[in-house]
Every structure is written in C-alpha cells, then in structure tokens.
Design a protein around this motif. Sequence first.
Motif, PDB file in Angstrom:
ATOM      1  N   ASN A  53      16.238  -0.816  63.663  1.00  0.00           N
ATOM      2  CA  ASN A  53      17.447  -1.636  63.688  1.00  0.00           C
ATOM      3  C   ASN A  53      17.129  -3.084  63.328  1.00  0.00           C
ATOM      4  O   ASN A  53      17.851  -3.708  62.560  1.00  0.00           O
ATOM      5  N   ALA A  54      16.036  -3.578  63.920  1.00  0.00           N
ATOM      6  CA  ALA A  54      15.684  -4.975  63.679  1.00  0.00           C
ATOM      7  C   ALA A  54      15.371  -5.200  62.211  1.00  0.00           C
ATOM      8  O   ALA A  54      15.782  -6.204  61.630  1.00  0.00           O
ATOM      9  N   GLN A  55      14.639  -4.269  61.606  1.00  0.00           N
ATOM     10  CA  GLN A  55      14.292  -4.453  60.195  1.00  0.00           C
ATOM     11  C   GLN A  55      15.504  -4.223  59.305  1.00  0.00           C
ATOM     12  O   GLN A  55      15.652  -4.881  58.283  1.00  0.00           O
ATOM     13  N   LYS A  56      16.358  -3.290  59.703  1.00  0.00           N
ATOM     14  CA  LYS A  56      17.583  -3.084  58.933  1.00  0.00           C
ATOM     15  C   LYS A  56      18.435  -4.343  58.966  1.00  0.00           C
ATOM     16  O   LYS A  56      19.073  -4.698  57.986  1.00  0.00           O
ATOM     17  N   ALA A  57      18.436  -5.012  60.130  1.00  0.00           N
ATOM     18  CA  ALA A  57      19.201  -6.247  60.247  1.00  0.00           C
ATOM     19  C   ALA A  57      18.679  -7.301  59.286  1.00  0.00           C
ATOM     20  O   ALA A  57      19.392  -8.216  58.914  1.00  0.00           O
ATOM     21  N   ARG A  58      17.395  -7.167  58.894  1.00  0.00           N
ATOM     22  CA  ARG A  58      16.850  -8.100  57.915  1.00  0.00           C
ATOM     23  C   ARG A  58      16.926  -7.510  56.506  1.00  0.00           C
ATOM     24  O   ARG A  58      16.253  -7.968  55.590  1.00  0.00           O
ATOM     25  N   GLY A  59      17.720  -6.480  56.354  1.00  0.00           N
ATOM     26  CA  GLY A  59      17.995  -5.962  55.018  1.00  0.00           C
ATOM     27  C   GLY A  59      17.083  -4.861  54.536  1.00  0.00           C
ATOM     28  O   GLY A  59      17.097  -4.525  53.356  1.00  0.00           O
ATOM     29  N   ALA A  60      16.255  -4.291  55.428  1.00  0.00           N
ATOM     30  CA  ALA A  60      15.384  -3.191  55.015  1.00  0.00           C
ATOM     31  C   ALA A  60      16.241  -2.000  54.602  1.00  0.00           C
ATOM     32  O   ALA A  60      17.244  -1.706  55.229  1.00  0.00           O
ATOM     33  N   GLN A  61      15.814  -1.321  53.522  1.00  0.00           N
ATOM     34  CA  GLN A  61      16.523  -0.120  53.097  1.00  0.00           C
ATOM     35  C   GLN A  61      15.646   1.077  53.408  1.00  0.00           C
ATOM     36  O   GLN A  61      14.684   1.355  52.706  1.00  0.00           O
ATOM     37  N   ALA A  67       8.954   1.095  52.427  1.00  0.00           N
ATOM     38  CA  ALA A  67       9.935   0.508  53.338  1.00  0.00           C
ATOM     39  C   ALA A  67       9.602   0.826  54.793  1.00  0.00           C
ATOM     40  O   ALA A  67      10.084   0.169  55.705  1.00  0.00           O
ATOM     41  N   PRO A  80       7.144  -1.878  57.470  1.00  0.00           N
ATOM     42  CA  PRO A  80       7.653  -2.814  58.488  1.00  0.00           C
ATOM     43  C   PRO A  80       8.057  -2.127  59.795  1.00  0.00           C
ATOM     44  O   PRO A  80       8.240  -2.801  60.798  1.00  0.00           O
TER      45      PRO A  80
END
Lengths: 269, 285
Positions: free
Chosen positions: A181-189, A201, A204
């Motif tokens: 979630n945290a990495q997705k919040a920074r735009g991780a796909q 991906a 991280p």
Amino acid sequence: MLRDITIGQHFPGDSALHNMDPRAKLVLTLVYIIMLFVASNPIGLGISIVLVFGLYLLAKIPLRLIGKSLKPIIPIILFTAVLNVFFVTGESEPLVSLGFLHIYREGIDYAVLIVVRIICIIAGTSLLTYTTSPIVLTAAIEQLLRPLSKLKFPVHELAMMMTIALRFIPLLIEETDKIMNAQKARGAQLDSGTLMQRVKALIPVLIPLFISAFRRADELAMAMECRCYHGGEGRTRLKELRMSGKDVWLTVAAVVVFVAMGMSNFLWK
Amino acid sequence: MSEFVRVEHLSYIYGQGMPDETIALDDVSFSIEEGQFVGIMGATGCGKSTLITHFNGLNRPTKGHIYIGGEDLWADPGDIRRFRFLVGLVFQYPEYQLFEETVYKDIAYGPRNMGLSEAEIDQRVRRAAEFCGLSDASLQKSPFELSGGQKRRVAIAGVLAMEPKLLVLDEPAAGLDPEGRDTILGQIKAWHKETGSTTILVSHSMEDIAKYADRVLVLNSGKVAMYDETAKVFARAPELLELGLSVPEVTKVFLQLRQWGLDIPVDVYTVPYAVKTILAAKEGM
C-alpha cells in the motif's frame, strides 16, 4: 487481495468440531486423505463429498469458503483434469477422436475422480485449520510425535518452529499488504506491465519486507530469552489435551464412514 | 475557498461474507475545503486508518463515493493511479518502507513513478529534503544508516516530493521524542502554509491536533461523531471524554476553573490563547 488468502486461517467457533481433540482431528484428516485414494469409485467419493460438506455444516463454516480456498488452485485442477481426459487410454473404443487425440470413457472417469479428490483434500484440510487454532494444532503434532524424542529427535524444537512459522504467516501477509500500500501510494505499479517490469516493481516491497522479517525475528528471540525460554525440557502445558466422551463418539463415527468408503470398492464393480 | 474533498455515505466492510466480517466505516459523509488543515482523531480501531486509505483509492468503498477536486475516484478504476499522485499518503511508521541504496534515490522514487524529467525530479527531491531538515550530505547516505527520526523524515520527504494537492499523514510523530515531534509537525505545517496543499493529520495527541488543525473530525466506531472547527470540538470536552478521547491539558485546566465558578470561555485549547484569556480575565477583575 492478499487478505483473501484463507490457507491456514482460523475461524474461532464453539461447535463440536471446534472443541474436538486436535490430535483426533489431525489423525482423522490424514486417514481421510488416504481413504480418498483408496476409494476409487463413485459411491466412495459420494460418501466423502457428503462427509466433508456435512462437517462444514456441523462446524458452522460457510460453504462459500470452500470455493474461496479452491480459487488459487483452479488452474491445477483444470490442468490435471484435461491431462487425464486426453491421455488416459482405455480398452474400449474411444468416445471421441480429434486427430491424434482420443477421449476414452476411462479418461473422463479418471478426470472426475481426480477433480473430486483434489477438492475433497483441500476442503478437508482447510476445515482442519479453520476449526483449529495454530497453537493447538502444533501442540497436537508435538504430542503425536513425542515417541520420536526417544530417538533423540528434537520434537519440541520442531513444534516450536512450526508454531512460530504459523504465527508469522498472517503477520507477514499483513506487513506485505502495508508495504505494498505504501509503495502504491508512491505510484508503484505492482499489477501491470511485462514480467520483467513486475519483478522489478517488487523490489521496493521485498527489501522492506525482509528487513522487517529479520527485525521481528530478532525481537521475538529477545523476548523469548527474556522469559528464560530454554527448550522443551521440563516444560509443562497450561492446557493438557484430553479426549472427551464426545470426541470418542465423533472419532468412532468418522471411522465408520471411512470403513464405508473403503468397503465401497467391493460394492462397485 | 472551494471544496476539495467530498466523502459521501462511505461504508467499508472488511472480509465481506466471511465469518469474521467487520464494518470499519459506516455511512461516513463530510467535505474538506481546499487548503484546510484537518485533524482526524478517534479511539484505536475507530476506522481512522481505513478512512485515509480511501482517499487515494487503496481501498475501494463497499458503498458510497469519494470526490477529490470534484472528480469521482472510482469513475474509472483503470485510472486510479492518477489520484495516487494527487493525494500523498504518509502511513504510520513510514520509515519501514525505505528500500533504496541512497536517501536521494528513495525520495526520488515517487517523482520518478510520476514520469517527471530528471531536472524536475532533482529539484523536487532537494526541496522536499530541505523542508524535512535533511542536509545535502545525508542525501548520499544509505537510509539504513540513519537514526529512526531521520528515517522518518526521509519517508515523509518521499511523499512531499510528489507535491500532492492533498497530503494525508497517519500519526507522523508516533514514537518520536518531544523535540522530534515538534520539528516534524512544524515542518509539515510550514509545507502546508507554503504550498497551500490541503492537509489531513491523523493523531492521538490532542495537543498536536489543537496546535495545527483548523477543523477536527472525530470518528467513533466507524461513524462521524463530530466534525467542526477545532475550538468548537474541544469545547465539547465531556463528550470527547465519553468517546475514550481526551482534550488538551490546558483545556482540562480551564474546565476545572469554570467548575470552580470562574467566568471564562470553554473553547481554550492552546497555551497562547490560554495566556491571553487569563490576562483578559485578570484585567476584568
């Protein structure tokens, strides 16, 4: 998505199955799996399906959960079924012939047989973990394996390792979820792109996950030492496992059903 | 001022249809004006963390809608990533998400995902790092060499560097010493002032909320219990206490003074305001 994983999950309850002696449950589950392979006829498999569904009802576990626990292995089920349909040859004439592929009656029989077996194995073993908490389950394993300690086999250590491993599964799933979630919040796909991009991906997510797993392991070891943990020698249990009268009856009933499953081979020609 | 965030009848249920299903959010509705600083508080397990993961679409509402800048978040689920850049989310203990070799690279991770040019990334990283009090020298260090407080700053800088229009922080000061706490929250406030970004601060500390927030949202078991200006919320101290929350120490003092019969206002929640009130009361005597 990750929280949909139901393997090893426990749903507390107060049914006869929840309260049953975990040793009996464990042994009976193993016997059930063996009997699934002994009974290779429609009657036997019919009985095993009825048995497992009946137990879900008894334990008041929603039948939907069977579907949920089967979801991840649907490809495996389909694959084995297709393999059986096409590659098992029979003595009679093939039912259908598509070029070099022949479908025999036996092939279809085997395919159905194997699908039912896989479903019953998953449903049965899931039921064991749904109704038994991991701690109780490992206690049962420890007791069942105790005779091996005469042969210097580290039974207690093994059981402790299993307890810790089981305890860490939900923890790590939660942790993975958080980090993702945290990495997705920074735009991780994380769920699109080519295979190579996806693997990249994941870095991280994996690095923080490993670091946190080691940190937790370290903290747990420290906490155990602080409480003077020194292995199994002379260690007693808060809750001794005991077979109740109800457990005996349930066990006898299960054995009767298992015998029926085995006998069905003689009934079906 | 125009409305920037709108939450309409939002409900979220964990593990729907499972034996352990729980209602985390129950018909939550509220809206936030652009450029406001809103504090969210509530007892543990009241749904604060679940609520904030809805702002950038990490959780999909079971029921209800969320609008950011007038756009429905889930109008096109394929386009949800756009909102991840519009809404910056700093989770609890964000220092556990660091993964890169250097602090610089870690802060640059978000901007790089946005597809910005190298020059723009560099500018943003340096700006965010400066705001969070990270020196140029520390940018080339490994994040794992840093102290806990510094790691926290790196993680916050990583989100600030994305320059989100809405910045959401979940307990950014948890586990820090009082000085570290004031520094980090001060830096966030400064960022809020300078960029004019709408900011949401989730906190257990009444003092922090009192000091920084314009408005306060109080959650209680998944429902909105109060949503009002900070002064008005803290004026309802008995209700807050009943919800398992507290009020700032200075408010407690003033409540006691009122009980003893002094004629003073009930909405005193910061020390400077308290000083002013006391002086005014003294002159009145």
